[in-house]
Design a protein around this motif. Structure first.
Motif, PDB file in Angstrom:
ATOM      1  N   ALA A   1       0.840  -1.210   0.000  1.00 49.09           N
ATOM      2  CA  ALA A   1       0.000   0.000   0.000  1.00 49.09           C
ATOM      3  C   ALA A   1       0.870   1.253   0.000  1.00 49.09           C
ATOM      4  CB  ALA A   1      -0.937  -0.005   1.207  1.00 49.09           C
ATOM      5  N   SER A   2       1.925   1.250   0.784  1.00 45.60           N
ATOM      6  CA  SER A   2       2.827   2.406   0.816  1.00 45.60           C
ATOM      7  C   SER A   2       3.504   2.593  -0.529  1.00 45.60           C
ATOM      8  CB  SER A   2       3.882   2.236   1.916  1.00 45.60           C
ATOM      9  OG  SER A   2       3.285   2.309   3.188  1.00 45.60           O
ATOM     10  N   LYS A   3       3.998   1.499  -1.111  1.00 45.74           N
ATOM     11  CA  LYS A   3       4.655   1.569  -2.413  1.00 45.74           C
ATOM     12  C   LYS A   3       3.691   2.130  -3.458  1.00 45.74           C
ATOM     13  CE  LYS A   3       5.702  -2.251  -4.793  1.00 45.74           C
ATOM     14  NZ  LYS A   3       6.435  -3.453  -5.260  1.00 45.74           N
ATOM     15  N   ASP A   4       2.450   1.676  -3.458  1.00 43.70           N
ATOM     16  CA  ASP A   4       1.448   2.150  -4.411  1.00 43.70           C
ATOM     17  C   ASP A   4       1.222   3.656  -4.256  1.00 43.70           C
ATOM     18  OD1 ASP A   4      -0.716   1.626  -6.411  1.00 43.70           O
ATOM     19  OD2 ASP A   4      -1.963   2.342  -4.755  1.00 43.70           O
ATOM     20  N   PHE A   5       1.131   4.149  -3.026  1.00 43.59           N
ATOM     21  CA  PHE A   5       0.906   5.577  -2.791  1.00 43.59           C
ATOM     22  C   PHE A   5       2.090   6.407  -3.276  1.00 43.59           C
ATOM     23  CE2 PHE A   5       1.008   9.517  -0.441  1.00 43.59           C
ATOM     24  CZ  PHE A   5      -0.302   9.957  -0.543  1.00 43.59           C
ATOM     25  N   TRP A   6       3.301   6.006  -2.924  1.00 41.21           N
ATOM     26  CA  TRP A   6       4.494   6.754  -3.335  1.00 41.21           C
ATOM     27  C   TRP A   6       4.643   6.771  -4.862  1.00 41.21           C
ATOM     28  CZ3 TRP A   6       8.361   9.299  -0.432  1.00 41.21           C
ATOM     29  CH2 TRP A   6       8.175   9.277   0.952  1.00 41.21           C
ATOM     30  N   ILE A   7       4.272   5.672  -5.516  1.00 36.72           N
ATOM     31  CA  ILE A   7       4.409   5.595  -6.970  1.00 36.72           C
ATOM     32  C   ILE A   7       3.277   6.359  -7.663  1.00 36.72           C
ATOM     33  CG2 ILE A   7       4.306   4.015  -8.951  1.00 36.72           C
ATOM     34  CD1 ILE A   7       5.850   1.966  -7.170  1.00 36.72           C
ATOM     35  N   ARG A   8       2.038   6.007  -7.375  1.00 36.36           N
ATOM     36  CA  ARG A   8       0.906   6.631  -8.083  1.00 36.36           C
ATOM     37  C   ARG A   8       0.609   8.040  -7.594  1.00 36.36           C
ATOM     38  NH1 ARG A   8      -4.292   4.071  -8.748  1.00 36.36           N
ATOM     39  NH2 ARG A   8      -4.242   3.489  -6.559  1.00 36.36           N
TER      40      ARG A   8
END
Length: 163
Positions: free
Chosen positions: A40-47
């Protein structure tokens, strides 16, 4: 006078962001952010924030990057409380502020502040990420090199690089 090439573009109303930097280098600075939910953190930082996954070790860490020298390591670990555990600033260009705020708000409503003009000649957007890191994106505003602000800075010994 030596010239220095920065990954950060010169302040201008039409400045464009550099491409994502994917080369490997000795990192002069990086942030380590613990998270309970790595995906979830990776998705937020990327998108939301516009980073890329430079590489990941599944279930352990993700190395994120935007421009050169803007590195973040997301690591599986404890959340650091309710107040933002850490604050980190990243350079951006003016044209990125509104779009980044909108993307982040779409992913996590209420996570982004309104962009603010700051007295140090920048516009800043503050975002609190899902793992509770306070990220400030700072876009420098251009200085009129013939104006009073530039003259005052020159009197204090500052020099301006030409575009």
């Amino acid at each position: 006078m030596n010239t220095y090439t920065s990954p950060v573009p010169m302040p201008a109303l039409d400045a464009t962001a550099p491409e994502i930097y994917r080369e490997i280098y000795g990192m002069p600075m990086f942030v380590i952010t613990p998270t309970l939910d790595l995906e979830a953190s990776k998705d937020f930082w990327i998108r939301g924030l516009g980073f890329v996954d430079l590489f990941s070790i599944p279930g352990q860490l993700t190395h994120l990057r935007r421009w050169a020298f803007q590195d973040v390591l997301l690591v599986l670990g404890e959340r650091m409380g309710e107040a933002p555990a850490m604050s980190v600033n990243f350079s951006c260009v003016l044209s990125e502020i509104e779009a980044t705020a909108a993307r982040c708000e779409e992913l996590v409503p209420g996570c982004a502040s309104e962009p603010r003009e700051m007295p140090w000649n920048s516009v800043e957007l503050t975002v609190v990420t899902p793992e509770n890191t306070r990220v400030v994106l700072t876009a420098a505003r251009p200085i009129d090199l013939d104006g009073p602000q530039a003259a005052a800075l020159r009197e204090q010994g500052f020099h301006f690089l030409k575009k």
